[in-house]
Design a protein around this motif. Structure first.
Motif, short mmCIF file in Angstrom:
data_model
loop_
_atom_site.label_atom_id
_atom_site.label_comp_id
_atom_site.label_asym_id
_atom_site.label_seq_id
_atom_site.Cartn_x
_atom_site.Cartn_y
_atom_site.Cartn_z
N GLY A 120 0.81 -1.21 0.00
CA GLY A 120 0.00 0.00 0.00
C GLY A 120 0.85 1.26 0.00
O GLY A 120 0.49 2.26 -0.62
N ILE A 121 2.01 1.22 0.69
CA ILE A 121 2.91 2.38 0.69
C ILE A 121 3.41 2.64 -0.73
O ILE A 121 3.42 3.78 -1.21
N TYR A 122 3.84 1.56 -1.40
CA TYR A 122 4.31 1.69 -2.78
C TYR A 122 3.21 2.26 -3.67
O TYR A 122 3.44 3.20 -4.44
N LEU A 123 2.03 1.71 -3.58
CA LEU A 123 0.94 2.17 -4.44
C LEU A 123 0.50 3.58 -4.07
O LEU A 123 0.12 4.37 -4.94
N THR A 124 0.54 3.91 -2.78
CA THR A 124 0.15 5.26 -2.34
C THR A 124 1.06 6.31 -2.95
O THR A 124 0.60 7.38 -3.37
N LEU A 125 2.36 6.03 -2.99
CA LEU A 125 3.30 7.00 -3.54
C LEU A 125 3.19 7.13 -5.05
O LEU A 125 3.81 8.02 -5.64
N HIS A 126 2.42 6.25 -5.67
CA HIS A 126 2.21 6.33 -7.12
C HIS A 126 0.77 6.64 -7.48
O HIS A 126 0.40 6.59 -8.65
N VAL A 143 -5.73 3.61 0.16
CA VAL A 143 -5.14 4.45 -0.90
C VAL A 143 -4.45 3.57 -1.94
O VAL A 143 -4.49 3.87 -3.14
N GLY A 144 -3.80 2.49 -1.49
CA GLY A 144 -3.20 1.58 -2.45
C GLY A 144 -4.23 0.97 -3.38
O GLY A 144 -4.01 0.86 -4.60
N ALA A 145 -5.37 0.56 -2.82
CA ALA A 145 -6.44 0.02 -3.66
C ALA A 145 -7.02 1.08 -4.60
O ALA A 145 -7.46 0.76 -5.71
N ASN A 195 -5.28 3.26 -6.14
CA ASN A 195 -4.37 3.22 -7.30
C ASN A 195 -4.73 2.07 -8.23
O ASN A 195 -4.80 2.22 -9.46
N LEU A 196 -4.99 0.89 -7.67
CA LEU A 196 -5.29 -0.28 -8.48
C LEU A 196 -6.63 -0.15 -9.20
O LEU A 196 -6.81 -0.71 -10.29
N TRP A 197 -7.56 0.60 -8.63
CA TRP A 197 -8.91 0.70 -9.21
C TRP A 197 -9.12 2.04 -9.91
O TRP A 197 -10.25 2.47 -10.14
N ASP A 198 -8.02 2.72 -10.23
CA ASP A 198 -8.07 3.97 -11.00
C ASP A 198 -8.92 5.03 -10.32
O ASP A 198 -9.73 5.72 -10.95
N ILE A 199 -8.75 5.17 -9.03
CA ILE A 199 -9.42 6.24 -8.29
C ILE A 199 -8.37 7.29 -7.97
O ILE A 199 -7.46 7.04 -7.19
N PRO A 200 -8.44 8.47 -8.57
CA PRO A 200 -7.42 9.49 -8.29
C PRO A 200 -7.59 10.08 -6.90
O PRO A 200 -8.68 10.06 -6.32
N TYR A 201 -6.49 10.60 -6.40
CA TYR A 201 -6.54 11.26 -5.09
C TYR A 201 -6.79 12.74 -5.30
O TYR A 201 -6.10 13.41 -6.06
N ASN A 202 -7.78 13.26 -4.62
CA ASN A 202 -8.13 14.68 -4.71
C ASN A 202 -8.94 15.04 -3.48
O ASN A 202 -9.00 14.27 -2.51
N ALA A 203 -9.56 16.21 -3.51
CA ALA A 203 -10.30 16.66 -2.34
C ALA A 203 -11.50 15.76 -2.05
O ALA A 203 -11.85 15.53 -0.89
N VAL A 204 -12.15 15.24 -3.10
CA VAL A 204 -13.27 14.33 -2.88
C VAL A 204 -12.77 13.05 -2.22
O VAL A 204 -13.40 12.52 -1.29
N SER A 205 -11.63 12.55 -2.68
CA SER A 205 -11.04 11.37 -2.06
C SER A 205 -10.68 11.66 -0.61
O SER A 205 -10.86 10.80 0.27
N LEU A 206 -10.14 12.84 -0.37
CA LEU A 206 -9.74 13.20 0.99
C LEU A 206 -10.94 13.20 1.93
O LEU A 206 -10.85 12.73 3.07
N ILE A 207 -12.07 13.71 1.45
CA ILE A 207 -13.28 13.68 2.27
C ILE A 207 -13.64 12.24 2.62
O ILE A 207 -13.97 11.92 3.78
N ASN A 208 -13.56 11.38 1.65
CA ASN A 208 -13.88 9.97 1.91
C ASN A 208 -12.84 9.32 2.82
O ASN A 208 -13.19 8.44 3.62
N LEU A 209 -11.59 9.72 2.70
CA LEU A 209 -10.56 9.16 3.58
C LEU A 209 -10.73 9.64 5.01
O LEU A 209 -10.49 8.89 5.97
N VAL A 210 -11.14 10.89 5.16
CA VAL A 210 -11.45 11.38 6.51
C VAL A 210 -12.63 10.59 7.08
O VAL A 210 -12.62 10.18 8.25
N ALA A 211 -13.63 10.35 6.23
CA ALA A 211 -14.75 9.51 6.67
C ALA A 211 -14.28 8.09 6.96
O ALA A 211 -14.79 7.42 7.87
N ALA A 212 -13.27 7.63 6.21
CA ALA A 212 -12.75 6.28 6.44
C ALA A 212 -12.13 6.15 7.82
O ALA A 212 -12.18 5.07 8.43
#
Length: 1314
Positions: free
Chosen positions: A859-865, A1151-1153, A1155-1172
């Motif tokens: 996940g660290i590797y995928l997160t950085l990419h 976050v690693g997943a 990357n694998l499922w073509d979900i870009p990181y952005n503000a919408v993702s951040l909201i979901n990660l905060v919810a996560a």
């Protein structure tokens, strides 16, 4: 070689003799070929300047003296000796005056490069006035002049030495037009443009009588050095200055922007290496592998050491004593206090359920009433960009001084499958025309534009037309429909059907053919600044509104300037933008709606033959709002599924006859009402405080609160169902005791989440901040309502069930009453008998730890990419017409959006130093603003800039040039001292040039003449007028002080959000470099700034910091989670660390997943990660709390008990609540919903479930704290030690016997139920 040259000269001489042996018989120094004027050329029908031709006169040169000599020295200084009082010439005063006009016209464009301007003027001066004119001139054709009876020259040959001609051409080849970012040679080489222009083609265009400027035909012959043309002809080989040379002591060499030879050596900037690159290896991969190796080795060594210690201590040993340290005592004390408080509270609420319900409903309803003041924010700028962000502040500054960015309405038309065709042009040869460049297509586009131009819309009581809202650069005060800026290929024909269909007989030498729209298109595409083409059509290339149409804006899909191969035609309507509170904003919205209707109908009509992609400025927001409304049924179904699941899963069914009694539909409805009330109350409360909400809050917060609330509901209801009432205990006391058992862990989760989201509200992004605040309040209200309203509902439901009344209709009941039986809790039974024995098997536990370690390091590797950004296409639904437009835009657009470099107030443009630090013409600083931008455009892969900046300062200096007629002052009369336009022939303007010499203006002159320049309409006589190009580029106060100015360039085409972000980063770095340079100019204040601005920056600025801000936000969320866990678990460091480790691993794997499922990181993702983080707390904290307060003697047994006891509830309450609702979102039309709500929430749920029910129990079995003394062991405690009934589901599995006690010791069992 000499023989070849002699042969060529002999052949050329023979041809000349055959051509015209008698018109110029004398080729001798001091002799003319023609002299004086013989009226207009009868062969020129349309000319932009007087087409007077000379009279044939092969006679000696005349002497020039007095005023004539002074004028000659001013116009042609190289024909006059320095101090001579006379000079021989072959022109009279009338010719010299016409020559002066021609030199002035060219000087306006070329004066920024003195060497070029001098060389070009010398070409005309030698041709017309040289005393040795007959040496290099051979008249080939004359006509009789009816008035004077003289012979008028209408064609002649001019012989230039090739080196001289080449040197003159090369000195002008790089001169630029600051207003367009193009080259001056584009206007001087006809159909070839700057890219294909050569010396011969350049001169041929100057001598083409059809170009609108040449009065007669000139056949330029370039003679190689050493070649003798014969017949006494001597090719002109005068001096030509190189562009890096100064023609005189008072002039400067041309600047780098106009002359490559003047440029310093500039090293190409190196492309930054990929992040975390270790040599040739991927640093992220190395980091992940190293971390996995380190942690795996540490874990394996620790396990081996533990096994070794276990073998040594395999003899019977006493059971480990319960921990009785300070932290343990503190933990027991806090647990007792919380349990006692919740027990009393639960009993009280269960005793008085109706009053509690009323109070809860009134409070929730009162807070929800604030929703009447709710404001929904749909503007993406307001959602994702902080008002205090740099981009927002720069946007506000730009809007204040220059007005909002223009609104773009665009149509891209292609003709897929249409065959191309060859066109054999008399002038241009055979050219291939693509399928879209056909007369029927152009006529269809013209018809579309006529419909759009005539389109009106009723807005209120006003009928809005295009002229009310269009951008009209050359007539901004009172525009007509013809003044509106519309860029399209048909504007080469002034959007006139007659011009488009026109044909004419075309002669080219001995070839005769027909010229039509093909010829005009070829010419205009290569020379868009021409006022007249060279074809027999004699049409202008300028658009109807008076400006040029550049091919890179009107066409796409061509390569190497082969415009006839264009695969797409682009129509662009530029409209004025207005603030949202301006009534005209509704006007423009209304007209854009009409635009979409008309183009949509055009698309449907021509769909068999044409592909039409289109958009309006309002389209993006319209489509987002449309899909949001269309996806409401999807969200409704999702919530209904969740409600149905809760209603069915809450029940504990015993027999078929009691199904209607055991059903928990009303209780589930009450739980949903509690969640809904909490969400509405939080939104209403924040609305009263003036905080706007957004659609993303409405979509995400209910899911989050439902996850948290449903988990608590399941824990409370199932614990009550599984707990047996003790002898003498009332129903109310029973509910209070159950609440005392589960409420502390619920408090732990809720408090952690509330503090987590409150800290998440520190984010600078408005949408993230608003979401975090709403989520924090909603979870807090949800917990309070559950502790009050839902407990009261549970008490009422328990009373109903005990009286055997039906759930949906309490008026009905079973006749046969009696105690209800115990239902089989299948999930708990499954986990007790099968799941936990396998999970916690001695061989399985190491495998689980290593597997999850591997996943986290991966996940660290995928997160950085992971991809950072949000492409525009993802914001659109799959059925949106905008997707087709984005595809066409990315495929065919030749340039990107315009980008402005904006200067703030305080800079002194009027000083010589200040001017030189901005401009890019001769005499300007090599590191000036415009020169620095020009350097950057050489490396578009790094700077993302494609075209040099337009510069009002440069064109202002050219406009002031006294050799032209741009800046003139009335010298006498009623208008004395006022500005005299270049089109005026008033005698009071003669000799009234603003400057007396070619120099920098004084500060007073600068301030006086600048407003004249900005509002001077460009004409043929003065192409440098600033109206249209620069009138809005300078913001001044009433005193004439410059408050702000802007310099426009174009980005290269950008396709992805990563490129847009890179362009912003590069532009800011370039602007910072310019700022530091300009601050060194004397008098510049230290707060002066240059910043880049374009319409996209405010959207993409977030991606410069979203990664760092996301990490900071998530860390801020984790800190309170750890702190609250640590405190409420009685300073249990191990349990708190286990909680944080698991949540961090959940985030990494999520976050690693992504990357694998073509979900870009952005503000919408951040909201979901905060919810996560909040959802992860639910997956983790309940189990950790159950483990920490378990009384089982060993870690494995305690982990098993916690997994069975709490894991089943967590799975039923969180995972199974989320999954049905999330899966339904896969059918949403909006891609944002599918990607960021379906995919990401599914990942969060599954990853959280896996870590909470697989990894966490195993982790606790290794590093969990030792057993604590039961609360009943503490003296003075009124609570007894928990029994099997208190524990709910029991382990009852021989696999969890206390290994430390040996096989003959008591097994870790608890009486089983059912």
């Amino acid at each position: 070689m000499p023989g070849c040259a002699a042969l060529a000269g002999a052949v050329l001489g023979a041809l000349l003799t055959l051509a015209a042996p008698s018109l110029t018989p004398v080729h001798r120094a001091g002799y003319c070929a023609f002299y004086g004027e013989c009226g207009r050329n009868p062969e020129v029908n349309v000319s932009l300047v007087p087409s007077n031709v000379p009279c044939l006169s092969n006679t000696p040169a005349r002497e020039a003296t007095g005023a004539f000599l002074s004028l000659l020295r001013a116009v042609c200084p190289d024909l006059v000796q320095n101090d001579s009082e006379t000079a021989l010439v072959c022109c009279n005063l009338a010719q010299l005056s016409s020559l002066r006009l021609s030199v002035a016209l060219s000087g306006t464009v070329l004066a920024r490069c003195p060497a070029c301007a001098r060389n070009f003027a010398n070409l005309y001066c030698n041709n017309i006035c040289s005393p040795n004119q007959s040496l290099f001139t051979n008249v080939t054709r004359v006509v009789n002049h009816t008035e004077t009876g003289q012979l008028a020259v209408v064609e002649y040959q001019c012989f230039y030495g090739k080196d001289y001609a080449d040197a003159s051409f090369f000195s002008c080849q790089g001169v630029q037009l600051p207003a367009t970012g193009g080259y001056a040679i584009d206007t001087m080489c006809g159909r070839y443009g700057a890219r294909l222009c050569t010396t011969q083609r350049w001169l041929d265009f100057q001598g083409d009588k059809n170009n609108g400027l040449a009065p007669l035909q000139i056949d330029f012959q370039l003679i190689p050095n050493g070649t003798d043309p014969g017949d006494g002809i001597v090719p002109l080989a005068s001096r030509a200055w190189g562009c890096d040379q100064a023609p005189s002591a008072n002039e400067e060499p041309c600047s780098c922007q106009d002359c490559a030879a003047s440029c310093p050596l500039i090293a190409a900037p190196t492309t930054p290496p990929p992040p975390l690159q270790l040599g040739r290896a991927d640093g992220a991969l190395v980091l992940g592998a190293v971390l996995f190796g380190i942690f795996a080795v540490i874990f394996i060594v620790a396990v081996l050491c533990q096994c070794r210690r276990s073998k040594k201590g395999s003899v019977q040993q006493p059971a480990p004593a319960p921990a009785k340290g300070c932290s343990a005592r503190l933990g027991n004390a806090s647990h007792r206090i919380l349990a006692a408080a919740f027990r009393r509270w639960g009993t009280l609420v269960a005793t008085h359920p109706l009053p509690v319900l009323v109070v809860a409903a009134v409070v929730a309803g009162g807070l929800s009433a604030g929703l009447v003041t709710l404001r929904l924010t749909t503007d993406p700028v307001e959602l994702w960009s902080s008002p205090n962000s740099r981009a927002r502040q720069e946007k506000a500054f730009y809007d204040q001084h220059f007005g909002p960015f223009l609104r773009t309405n665009q149509v891209i038309v292609t003709a897929p499958g249409a065959p191309s065709s060859d066109y054999d042009s008399v002038l241009f040869g055979v050219k291939n025309f693509s399928g879209v460049l056909s007369l029927p297509v152009l006529q269809a586009l013209l018809e579309l534009q006529e419909q759009l131009t005539a389109a009106t819309v009723q807005v209120g009581d006003r009928e809005v037309t295009l002229s009310d809202i269009c951008y009209a650069p050359l007539n901004p005060m009172a525009p007509t429909l013809g003044d509106c800026c519309i860029n399209s290929v048909t504007q080469y024909f002034q959007n006139n059907g007659t011009h488009l269909s026109a044909t004419a007989t075309q002669n080219y030498g001995s070839t005769v053919g027909t010229a039509d729209w093909h010829d005009h298109f070829i010419y205009c595409a290569n020379s868009p600044l021409s006022f007249k083409d060279i074809t027999a059509l004699e049409l202008s290339c300028m658009a109807e509104y008076g400006g040029p149409v550049f091919p890179y804006i009107a066409m796409g899909g061509y390569s190497d300037s082969e415009y006839t191969d264009a695969e797409a035609l682009i129509i662009t309507y530029s409209l004025n933008n207005f603030p949202r509170d301006d009534p005209r904003y509704q006007w423009v919205l209304g007209w854009e709606s009409r635009f979409l209707e008309v183009v949509g109908e055009f698309q449907r009509t021509h769909s068999p033959n044409l592909s039409v992609a289109f958009m309006a400025e309002r389209s993006l927001e319209d489509e987002i709002n449309r899909t949001t409304g269309e996806d409401i049924p999807i969200f409704t179904i999702s919530y209904l599924l969740v409600f149905t699941y809760i209603a069915l899963a809450l029940g504990e069914y015993t027999t078929c006859s009691r199904i209607l009694v055991d059903l928990k539909m009303m209780l589930a409805l009450g739980g949903i009402a509690v969640v809904t009330g909490a969400v509405f109350a939080s939104m209403g409360f924040l609305a009263v405080l003036g905080l706007p909400s957004s659609l993303i809050i409405i979509e995400v917060v209910p899911f989050l609160v439902l996850s948290v609330g449903a988990d608590n509901i399941f824990i409370l209801v199932q614990e009550y169902q599984q707990s047996q009432r003790e002898p003498g205990e009332t129903r109310e006391q029973h509910i209070g005791r159950v609440l005392a058992q589960v409420a502390p862990s619920m408090s732990l989760c809720s408090l952690s989440e509330v503090i987590c989201f409150l800290l998440g509200a520190l984010s600078s992004m408005p949408a993230v901040r608003t979401f975090a605040l709403t989520a924090a309040l909603a979870i807090a209200f949800d917990f309070l309502l559950q502790m009050s309203g839902f407990v009261a509902l549970l008490a009422l439901d328990a009373r109903r069930q005990e009286t055997a009344r039906f759930d949906l209709c309490c008026c009905c009941w079973l006749e046969k009453k009696g105690p209800r039986g115990k239902g089989a809790w299948s999930l708990g039974l499954l986990m007790r008998r099968y799941y936990t024995p396998v999970l916690l098997h001695p061989l399985a536990r190491p495998v689980v730890v290593l597997l999850f370690l591997f996943l986290s390091c991966g996940g660290i590797y995928l997160t950085l990419h992971v991809s950072v950004g949000l492409d525009q296409e993802l914001s659109m639904p799959k059925d949106s017409y905008m997707l087709e437009y984005f595809t066409a835009l990315n495929q065919y657009l030749e340039v990107g959006v315009p980008t402005y470099f904006v200067t703030t107030g305080g800079y002194n443009f009027s000083s010589t130093n200040g001017t030189n630090a901005i401009c890019s013409s001769a005499g300007c600083d090599p590191d000036s603003l415009t020169q620095t931008i020009q350097y950057a455009t050489r490396f578009p892969n790094v700077s993302y800039l494609a075209i040099p900046a337009t510069s009002w300062v440069d064109d202002f200096l050219d406009w002031l040039n006294p050799t032209g007629r741009c800046c003139r002052i009335h010298r006498f009369g009623d208008l004395m001292g006022e500005f005299c336009p270049s089109t005026s022939d008033d005698l009071s303007c003669v000799g009234g040039q603003c400057l007396d010499a070619q120099r920098r203006p004084t500060p007073e002159e600068f301030d006086r003449f600048l407003p004249w320049f900005l509002y001077d309409r460009p004409t043929l006589q003065c192409a440098k007028g600033g109206l249209g190009a620069y009138d809005t580029a300078v913001s001044m106060d009433t005193n004439g002080t410059i408050l702000a100015s802007r310099f426009m360039t174009y980005q290269r085409p950008l396709r992805t959000s990563q490129e847009y972000t890179g362009a912003l980063r590069a532009a800011r770095a370039l602007a910072e470099e310019i700022t530091q340079t300009l601050r060194r100019v004397p008098g510049t204040p230290p707060e002066f700034t240059v910043f880049p601005y374009t319409v996209t920056y405010v959207y993409y600025e977030q991606y410069l910091t979203v990664a760092a801000e996301g990490v900071a936000t998530l860390v801020l969320c984790l800190i309170p989670t750890f702190a609250v866990s640590f405190l409420l678990l009685g300073m249990d460091l191990r349990s708190s660390i286990a909680t944080i480790i698991t949540i961090v691993m959940i985030l990494l794997d999520t976050v690693g997943a992504m990357n694998l499922w073509d979900i870009p990181y952005n503000a919408v993702s951040l909201i979901n990660l905060v919810a996560a983080v909040g959802i992860s707390v639910e997956f983790v904290s309940h189990i950790t709390y159950a483990f920490a307060h378990s009384t089982q003697p060993g870690r494995v047994a305690r982990a098993a008990e916690a997994t069975v006891n709490m894991g089943s509830k967590v799975m039923a309450g969180v995972a199974m609540t989320n999954l049905p609702g999330v899966v339904v979102l896969a059918f949403a039309k909006a891609q944002l919903i599918q990607i960021f709500f379906f995919r990401l929430n599914l990942i969060i749920t599954l990853v959280g479930l896996g870590h909470g029910l697989i990894f966490l129990p195993v982790l606790l079995s290794y590093i969990g704290p030792g057993p604590r003394a039961p609360s009943g062991d503490t003296s003075g405690d009124t609570e007894r030690e928990p029994t099997g009934q208190d524990m709910g589901l029991a382990l009852g599995n021989p696999c969890f016997e206390n290994k430390d006690q040996g096989k003959d010791k008591d097994k870790a069992t608890i009486p089983q139920k059912g």
